[in-house]
Design a protein around this motif. Structure first.
Motif, short mmCIF file in Angstrom:
data_model
loop_
_atom_site.label_atom_id
_atom_site.label_comp_id
_atom_site.label_asym_id
_atom_site.label_seq_id
_atom_site.Cartn_x
_atom_site.Cartn_y
_atom_site.Cartn_z
N LEU A 29 29.95 28.81 33.00
CA LEU A 29 31.39 28.77 33.23
C LEU A 29 31.96 27.38 32.95
O LEU A 29 31.29 26.37 33.17
N ASN B 38 36.16 24.03 35.58
CA ASN B 38 37.29 24.34 36.47
C ASN B 38 37.22 25.75 37.06
O ASN B 38 38.05 26.11 37.90
N ASP B 39 36.25 26.59 36.59
CA ASP B 39 36.10 27.93 37.15
C ASP B 39 34.90 28.04 38.09
O ASP B 39 34.62 29.11 38.63
N ARG B 40 34.19 26.96 38.30
CA ARG B 40 32.96 27.03 39.09
C ARG B 40 33.21 27.09 40.59
O ARG B 40 32.27 27.26 41.37
N ARG C 116 35.10 29.46 41.75
CA ARG C 116 35.31 30.90 41.97
C ARG C 116 34.41 31.68 41.01
O ARG C 116 34.87 32.42 40.14
N ALA D 213 35.39 34.66 38.22
CA ALA D 213 35.38 34.18 36.84
C ALA D 213 34.43 35.01 35.98
O ALA D 213 34.74 35.33 34.82
N HIS E 232 36.04 38.58 35.44
CA HIS E 232 37.15 38.48 34.49
C HIS E 232 36.63 38.42 33.05
O HIS E 232 37.14 39.12 32.15
#
Length: 308
Positions: free
Chosen positions: A159, A162-164, A166, A170, A173
């Protein structure tokens, strides 16, 4: 096991579910619910039943296995699956049956039984999963880094930074993204990581390959349906733990793999205190998944009251 019937049942919304029956048509009716969601029925899983004693009905849920669909995700929710089970019961003319399932199959079994308790004569559940986000976070964000830190680093490392914060959202999605360049690496990573959490001694407990470059590897099917269900809290109207009181007095067997990291052992099982649970089995290592040797004898010698 001798196959008795095989058919596709139209259930509306562009779906036809693939239904099979096995064993003794005059035996104890038993419904087998596969896991996933999205995995489909494997005949090897039905070896837990004595074909001379049981009339086994198994079906591929919407969007899974040999079932047909216009859009696998359209009208594909837990209430839809529960309604499909009732259609199958009515089609076979069964008044009450035993319901058997593991992992997601146990989730669906509990959802069905709490909605139609009068149609269930007994339950056999393995690796009980209640369909909650807490259980998924515990498996992927707590157990995974504790037992397989390198795999966790690989899993999260796919990932963007900045998505780590959530990770699960992530992943879901991206798995459901229509672009193969996006969903391919994340669906394979999810599948392989979940596999490691589900077996005692994984062959390669890390994501060492270049997932985006392995275009020749067939895509696993379950991550897509799992992402669809998990991002929607398994489409449960209310937590199953709040509905199990409806199963008071229902006989059942619970089976739990001692080292199963996907469905962790629970000291307080999610059943009503006055329910007639006759056995709680801790499986040896080889019994984490469905194994006839692990608990098949209990199904091969069913209690006479299950025929009531």
């Amino acid at each position: 096991m001798k196959e008795l019937t095989r058919d596709n049942l139209a259930v509306g919304d562009g779906h036809e579910i693939h239904v099979r029956s096995y064993g003794n048509p005059g035996g104890i009716p038993a419904l087998f619910l596969h896991g996933g969601p999205g995995s489909g029925v494997q005949e090897s899983q039905l070896g837990i039943f004595d074909p001379s004693r049981f009339h086994v009905i198994a079906f591929d849920q919407r969007g899974a296995g040999l079932s047909r669909f216009d859009d696998r995700f359209h009208a594909n929710t837990t209430p839809h699956l529960v309604a499909d089970i009732e259609r199958i019961r009515e089609r076979f003319g069964i008044e009450r049956w035993m319901v058997v399932g593991g992992s997601w199959g146990a989730t669906l079994a509990l959802a069905y039984a709490t909605a139609h308790a009068d149609r269930v004569g007994a339950m056999v559940l393995r690796a009980v999963f209640l369909g909650t986000r807490h259980e998924l976070e515990r498996a992927f964000l707590s157990s995974l880094p504790r037992f397989y830190p390198q795999l966790y680093a690989d899993f999260v490392g796919l990932l963007p930074e900045n998505d780590r914060s959530r990770v699960l959202d992530a992943y879901w999605h991206r798995i459901l993204d229509a672009d193969p360049a996006v969903h391919r690496p994340f669906s394979i990573a999810w599948h392989d990581t979940e596999r490691v959490l589900s077996v005692l001694s994984p062959d390669v407990p890390c994501l060492s390959e270049d997932l985006s470059a392995r275009g020749d590897r067939p895509l696993p099917r379950t991550p897509f349906m799992e992402a669809h269900y998990f991002r929607n809290d398994c489409f449960l109207d209310a937590p199953l733990i709040e509905q199990v009181h409806r199963l008071n007095g229902l006989p059942g067997i619970l089976i739990q793999g001692r080292y199963d990291l996907c469905a962790r052992p629970k000291l307080r099982m999610p059943l009503p205190p006055d329910g007639r649970v006759r056995a709680f089995g801790w499986c040896r290592p080889q019994g984490i998944r469905w194994r006839t040797r692990a608990f098949g004898p209990r199904l091969r010698r069913p209690s006479p009251r299950w025929r009531d």
